[in-house]
Design an enzyme around this catalytic site. Structure first.
Site, short mmCIF file in Angstrom:
data_model
loop_
_atom_site.label_atom_id
_atom_site.label_comp_id
_atom_site.label_asym_id
_atom_site.label_seq_id
_atom_site.Cartn_x
_atom_site.Cartn_y
_atom_site.Cartn_z
N SER A 41 34.41 9.60 49.02
CA SER A 41 35.33 9.63 48.34
C SER A 41 35.86 7.55 47.33
O SER A 41 35.34 6.35 47.90
CB SER A 41 36.68 10.42 48.14
OG SER A 41 38.09 9.38 48.95
N ILE A 42 36.18 7.83 46.13
CA ILE A 42 36.59 6.74 45.76
C ILE A 42 37.61 5.86 46.69
O ILE A 42 38.26 4.85 46.54
CB ILE A 42 37.24 6.16 43.84
CG1 ILE A 42 36.87 5.15 43.98
CG2 ILE A 42 38.51 7.04 43.86
CD1 ILE A 42 37.35 5.80 41.81
N LYS A 43 38.24 6.44 46.90
CA LYS A 43 39.46 6.25 48.04
C LYS A 43 39.40 5.47 49.10
O LYS A 43 40.14 4.54 49.69
CB LYS A 43 40.74 7.48 48.54
CG LYS A 43 41.17 8.04 47.14
CD LYS A 43 42.41 7.20 46.56
CE LYS A 43 42.42 8.81 45.31
NZ LYS A 43 43.98 7.96 44.65
N ASP A 44 37.96 4.81 49.46
CA ASP A 44 37.55 4.44 50.82
C ASP A 44 37.46 2.76 50.59
O ASP A 44 37.88 1.76 51.18
CB ASP A 44 35.64 4.47 51.16
CG ASP A 44 35.22 5.37 51.42
OD1 ASP A 44 36.55 5.88 51.45
OD2 ASP A 44 33.76 5.64 51.72
#
Length: 328
Positions: A41-44
Site C-alpha cells: 500500500s501507499i502507507k509504506d
C-alpha cells in the site's frame, strides 16, 4: 545490486495508463500503482518517513512500542517495520476492516485490537481513542498519529508528488485522490500545484463521511460516520493532516460506484486493487465524462485487491450487500 532491507524498495512505483476501462479517447488517465510497495500500500511511504524521524529525534527508542489506529494499511507498514527493527507493534482498527488485512498484521507479529465501527468519535471505544490511551499507558511507546501528523503529507510532498510529476513529464491537468488522513491528496496536490498552479485536485468521498459536507459548507455535519463499506477513505472526524485549501472539489461516491469499478480494474486492466482505488478511478472517469478538451488525469491505486478477496471480489458478499447488480 541488492538492497539492505525490504524497506529500501519503498516508493518509485509505476505510473500506468488505463486503457479499456476509459471510454474517452481525448482524456488520458494515469494510475500510480501504490500496491506495488512491499507492504502492498501507499502507507509504506508515510510510516517509514514518520518512524525514521521519530528514531532520529529519540521519540522511538530501541525496544520500544509502536502504537497506531489504522484501517489496515498503515498498520501493515508499521508491523513490517516493527518486524525488521525489533519494535513491538499494537494496532487498533474498526471492525469493518477485512479479515485479510487483520490476518496480515498478525502475520507480521503485530497485536491488534478491533473496535466497533459504530463508535462515535468521542467514545473511548473509538479506534483512534483506544490508540491514544494505549500510547499514554505503555512506557517507551510512540504513536504514529497519521491523522494529525504533518510528516504524513510531507512524505508525499517529498516522494509521491515528484515521482508523478517526473513520470507524467509534467503533463498533469487533474489529480484525483480520496482521503482519510488526507496525506496523499495534500502532499501530492501541493507539490503539483507548486509546479503548475492550473492543476485541479479532486477528492472523492464516501457517502456518510463528513468531508464532502465540510468542504461544501465549512461545518461538520451531524451524524457523520464511517458505516459505509469502503475501507480506508472518508472519515467521521477532521484530520489535521488534510489541507482543504489544496482541494478544488469533493465529489460523493457510493460503495456501488467504487466496488464495481474496482472489479472492472481487475477484469479490464489486470489491476487487482482495493476499493479506494475503485473510488478514485470512478471519480476520474466521472470527471473525464464532462471534459471537452484533451486532458491528463492522474490518480492513485492505494492498495491491492488481495486484501479484499472475501469482500469486493466475492460475489456472495456483494449480493448480500445488494451491490452486484447496481448500475454505475
Amino acid at each position: 545490486m541488492f538492497h539492505p532491507t525490504i524497506l529500501d524498495v519503498i516508493g518509485n512505483t509505476p505510473l500506468v495508463k488505463l486503457n479499456k476501462i476509459n471510454p474517452y479517447p481525448h482524456v488520458t488517465i494515469l494510475a500510480k500503482v501504490e500496491f506495488l510497495n512491499p507492504g502492498s500500500s501507499i502507507k509504506d511511504r508515510i510510516v517509514k518517513y514518520i518512524i525514521d524521524d521519530a528514531e532520529k529525534k529519540g521519540l522511538l527508542k530501541p525496544g520500544g512500542t509502536i502504537v497506531e489506529n489504522t484501517s489496515g494499511n498503515t498498520g501493515a507498514a508499521a508491523a513490517m517495520i516493527g518486524a525488521i527493527r525489533g519494535f513491538r507493534v499494537i494496532l487498533t482498527m474498526p471492525d469493518k476492516v477485512s479479515k485479510e488485512k487483520q490476518n496480515a498484521l498478525k502475520a507480521y507479529g503485530a497485536e491488534i485490537i478491533v473496535c466497533p465501527t459504530s463508535a462515535s468519535p468521542d467514545s473511548p471505544e473509538h479506534y483512534v481513542n483506544r490508540a491514544k490511551q494505549l500510547a499514554q499507558d505503555i512506557p517507551n511507546s510512540f504513536r504514529i498519529n497519521q491523522y494529525d501528523n504533518l510528516k504524513n503529507p510531507e512524505a508525499h510532498y517529498l516522494t509521491t508528488g515528484p515521482e508523478i510529476w517526473e513520470q507524467a513529464q509534467g503533463k498533469v491537468d487533474y489529480f484525483v485522490a480520496s482521503a482519510s488522513t488526507g496525506g496523499t491528496i495534500t502532499g501530492v496536490g501541493r507539490y503539483l500545484k507548486e509546479h503548475n498552479p492550473e492543476v485541479k485536485v479532486i477528492m472523492p468521498d464516501p457517502i456518510g463521511s463528513i468531508y464532502y459536507d465540510y468542504f461544501k459548507t465549512g461545518h461538520i455535519p451531524p451524524g457523520g460516520n464511517c458505516n459505509y463499506l469502503l475501507e480506508g477513505i472518508g472519515e467521521d472526524h477532521i484530520a489535521h493532516a488534510l489541507d482543504f485549501s489544496v482541494v478544488d472539489d469533493v465529489v460523493p461516491v457510493t460503495d456501488a460506484n467504487a466496488f464495481q469499478v474496482t472489479r472492472q480494474l481487475a477484469t479490464m486492466e489486470g489491476l487487482l486493487a482495493g476499493g479506494s482505488s475503485g473510488a478514485n478511478v470512478w471519480a476520474a472517469l466521472n470527471l473525464a465524462k464532462f471534459l471537452t478538451k484533451p486532458a491528463t488525469i492522474v490518480t492513485v491505486l492505494p492498495d491491492g485487491g488481495v486484501k479484499y478477496l472475501s469482500k469486493i471480489f466475492d460475489n456472495e458478499w456483494m449480493e448480500n450487500h445488494h451491490l452486484l447488480e447496481r448500475t454505475l
